[in-house]
Structures are given as structure tokens and as C-alpha cells.
Design a protein around this motif. Structure first.
Motif, short mmCIF file in Angstrom:
data_model
loop_
_atom_site.label_atom_id
_atom_site.label_comp_id
_atom_site.label_asym_id
_atom_site.label_seq_id
_atom_site.Cartn_x
_atom_site.Cartn_y
_atom_site.Cartn_z
N ALA A 142 -2.92 17.54 22.17
CA ALA A 142 -2.66 16.33 22.75
C ALA A 142 -1.92 16.47 24.18
O ALA A 142 -1.13 17.45 24.43
N VAL A 143 -2.30 15.83 25.09
CA VAL A 143 -1.43 16.00 26.54
C VAL A 143 -1.69 14.72 27.26
O VAL A 143 -2.89 13.90 27.20
N ALA A 144 -0.89 14.32 28.26
CA ALA A 144 -1.03 13.32 29.29
C ALA A 144 -1.98 13.75 30.12
O ALA A 144 -1.51 14.55 31.05
N ALA A 177 1.33 10.69 21.60
CA ALA A 177 1.06 12.11 21.30
C ALA A 177 2.01 12.44 20.11
O ALA A 177 1.49 13.37 19.12
N LEU A 178 3.25 12.05 20.22
CA LEU A 178 4.38 12.31 19.27
C LEU A 178 3.84 11.90 17.88
O LEU A 178 3.86 12.62 16.97
N ALA A 179 3.33 10.76 17.87
CA ALA A 179 2.90 10.06 16.54
C ALA A 179 1.87 10.96 16.00
O ALA A 179 1.82 11.37 14.74
N TRP A 189 0.65 20.14 21.02
CA TRP A 189 1.11 19.02 21.92
C TRP A 189 1.76 19.59 23.13
O TRP A 189 2.63 20.40 23.08
N ALA A 190 0.96 19.46 24.13
CA ALA A 190 1.67 19.98 25.59
C ALA A 190 2.46 18.97 26.21
O ALA A 190 2.08 17.90 26.41
#
Length: 337
Positions: A142-144, A177-179, A189-190
Motif C-alpha cells: 500500500a502507498v499513497a 492503507a492502515l486499515a 505499507w510504504a
């Protein structure tokens, strides 16, 4: 971290801190002003950012111009306001200016700080079998999209002999992403501080790799070229930047005191705030906007162009203004530890 230990409500104030993530959130343009005089400097900020640091360090006293504050949730909308002329100057991370430059925005990077990249991390859950970035091949991360974490992920993969296409990228903003991270829907998770510190302090994850040695650790103040063409506003920008540099020095020398202020201002738990200050915030050194800085940002721009996330070649040197460098050290000056 388990939701049971870190309530989801804590994510709401955290999303106001971020200098690197994307988003379309509007600014809080409440009429908060400091100083007096005929010149008003419109400053874009983020929660727990420049205004809070300047106030805590006592650097908002004896202003002979006015500062009108507007608070944004992230760097991209702040730079949109700079481009539109609604904001004269504001602070962002190392990636939003690259995307703004790719959109031909009217922006000028006028000041820089160099810090460690240890807060930029690829995290895995404690029960993960992954022990090396090389093992991310075929895994979901996961990343924004378009964030500093996005570039850190790309650079970390490259250092491990992988490319972005070798993993399953899940473009998620931090709360989602945290979920996904907590529920095991992604393998890694980046992300960046204070999320990194939040996960580590709650002992619900560990670091697989950090941005140290692979990203530049830069953050910026970005101004409107129109404001810089106004001699009185340019003088105010010069004074404002000098105050910010002194205030950042104060943060380094008063880490526990600043963590208390930051926690109160943002809603962060104090232990998370202090860990983030020690890992990231207090390491920043004011540096010159120079050729190595331009070259470093150019590499980020070229990377995102190659990934087709920026539509065309960007010449980052066209979007900097070094007039406020003074006698600052070069951008390659080591961050404080």
C-alpha cells in the motif's frame, strides 16, 4: 497497530500533518493573522507545521508585516493555491513540487531543509515472514500515489534489484492503507512519519526498510513567482524564511518541549509525537537551494515521468529561486541525528 490500541479517530488529526500525500481537501482559510503593517504575506501551512513551530519558538513576535495563515491537509492542494496566487509561500515535502512542475504550475522553491529519511519506511506486520525488500517481489504494498512514500518505495525496490511492476501496488491514502495493513489485506505499507512512529510505538509493525540512503530527505518552502516580483512581499518572504530557520534550530534544541506542543496541536499521542520528532523533525538542517538539490529533485521527476505519472519531461531547475540562500550550507549537508 490494532484499532483497539490506536483508535481510528486518531487518524483524523494525523491526516492534517502530511506534507507529501495527495488529496483534494480544501484549505481552512480562517482569518488567523499575526503581526502588523501594510504588507500581508499569505502563508500556506499544515496542521502542526510552520505556524506552530514559529509560535512555540517565539518567532512570531515583532513582525512589521502581517502573516495570514491558511491550513491545508497536504502539499498538492497547498501548491494549487500557490499556483493560483491565493498563497504567497508555503511548506511542502520533496515530491509535491515535482508534480506541480509537471503541471506547469507557477511555483518557485525558495528554501530547503535536509533531514534524515528514517521516518520514510516500508512497514510490515510483526507476524510477517518478510525480512528483506527483495522478498517484496509479487507481494502487495500500500502507498499513497504521488507521495514521497511512493518515490521511497520505487527507490527502495530499485536498491533491492526490483521494479515497481514486480510488486502489486495498492494505491491507498493513509487511513485506508492502515486499515488494509492491520487486516492483512496488504503485505506491506510504504509511509512516512508520524505514521511510521505511530505503528512502531504501538508495537504492531516493524520496519522492512527506510528511505535512508535512497531518498533525499528534503522539504521545501515554495513561493508564488508573482509574490516574489513584489519587492515588499519578497522582503517579507526573506524575513519569514529567516524566522523559520531559527525556529527549526529551536526544535532541535527543545525536542521534548516541541513534541508537547505538536501533540497538543495535532491530537497525536505524546509518545508518538516525541518519537517522530527524534526520528525525523529535529534532524532537519536549513540548506541552500543549489545545483545538487535540483539534480536530486530532477531524479524524482524523471522517475515519475518514466512511470507515466507525470505527462512530460520536467526541468526542475526552472522552478527554483536561489535568491534567499545567503550563506547557507550546501543541500548535501548531513542531517542532524
Amino acid at each position: 497497530m490494532r484499532r483497539l490500541l490506536v483508535p481510528a479517530a486518531l487518524l483524523l488529526p494525523l491526516t492534517l500533518l502530511l506534507t507529501s500525500c495527495g488529496g483534494d481537501s480544501a484549505a481552512d482559510t480562517g482569518a488567523r493573522t499575526d503581526g502588523s503593517g501594510s504588507v500581508t504575506l499569505s502563508v500556506g501551512d499544515q496542521k502542526g507545521g510552520s505556524e506552530a513551530i514559529l509560535r512555540a519558538a517565539g518567532e512570531l513576535k515583532n513582525l512589521d508585516y502581517r502573516i495570514k495563515w491558511s491550513t491545508f491537509t497536504s502539499g498538492p492542494p497547498l501548491l494549487e493555491a500557490v499556483n493560483a496566487g491565493a498563497v504567497d509561500v508555503g511548506g511542502v515535502g520533496n515530491t509535491p513540487p515535482v508534480f506541480a512542475a509537471g503541471a506547469d504550475s507557477k511555483i518557485s522553491v525558495v528554501a530547503a531543509w535536509h533531514g534524515t529519511s528514517r521516518g520514510d519506511a516500508v512497514l510490515v506486520r510483526n507476524d510477517s515472514k518478510l525480512t528483506s525488500p527483495k522478498q517484496l517481489k509479487g507481494r502487495s504494498v500500500a502507498v499513497a500515489q504521488g507521495s514521497s512514500a511512493h518515490y521511497q518505495l520505487v527507490a527502495s525496490l530499485e536498491a533491492a534489484g526490483l521494479r515497481l511492476k514486480d510488486i502489486k501496488v495498492k494505491y491507498l491514502q493513509p487511513a485506508d492503507a492502515l486499515a488494509a495493513f492491520n487486516s492483512g489485506k496488504v503485505d506491506a505499507w510504504a509511509v512516512w512519519d508520524p505514521y511510521t512512529s505511530q505503528v512502531l510505538q504501538a508495537k504492531q509493525g516493524r520496519v522492512l526498510t527506510t528511505g535512508d540512503g535512497v531518498t533525499n530527505g528534503l522539504s521545501f518552502q515554495v513561493a508564488s513567482p508573482a509574490a516574489l516580483r513584489n519587492s515588499k512581499k519578497a522582503a517579507a518572504v526573506k524575513d519569514y524564511l529567516a524566522r523559520l530557520r531559527r525556529a527549526q534550530g529551536w526544535v532541535h534544541d527543545h525536542q521534548a518541549e516541541w513534541a508537547k506542543v505538536w501533540a497538543k496541536d495535532t491530537g497525536l499521542p505524546y509518545d508518538v509525537a516525541l518519537a517522530s520528532v527524534r526520528r525525523t523533525n529535529a534532524t532537519r538542517v536549513a540548506v541552500a537551494v543549489d545545483k545538487p538539490l535540483i539534480a536530486s529533485e530532477q531524479r524524482i521527476a524523471d522517475t515519475f515521468t518514466e512511470l507515466n505519472l507525470i505527462p512530460k519531461k520536467v526541468d526542475f531547475g526552472d522552478f527554483v529561486d536561489p535568491r534567499f540562500n545567503g550563506d547557507l550550507p550546501p543541500s548535501t549537508t548531513p542531517a542532524k541525528h
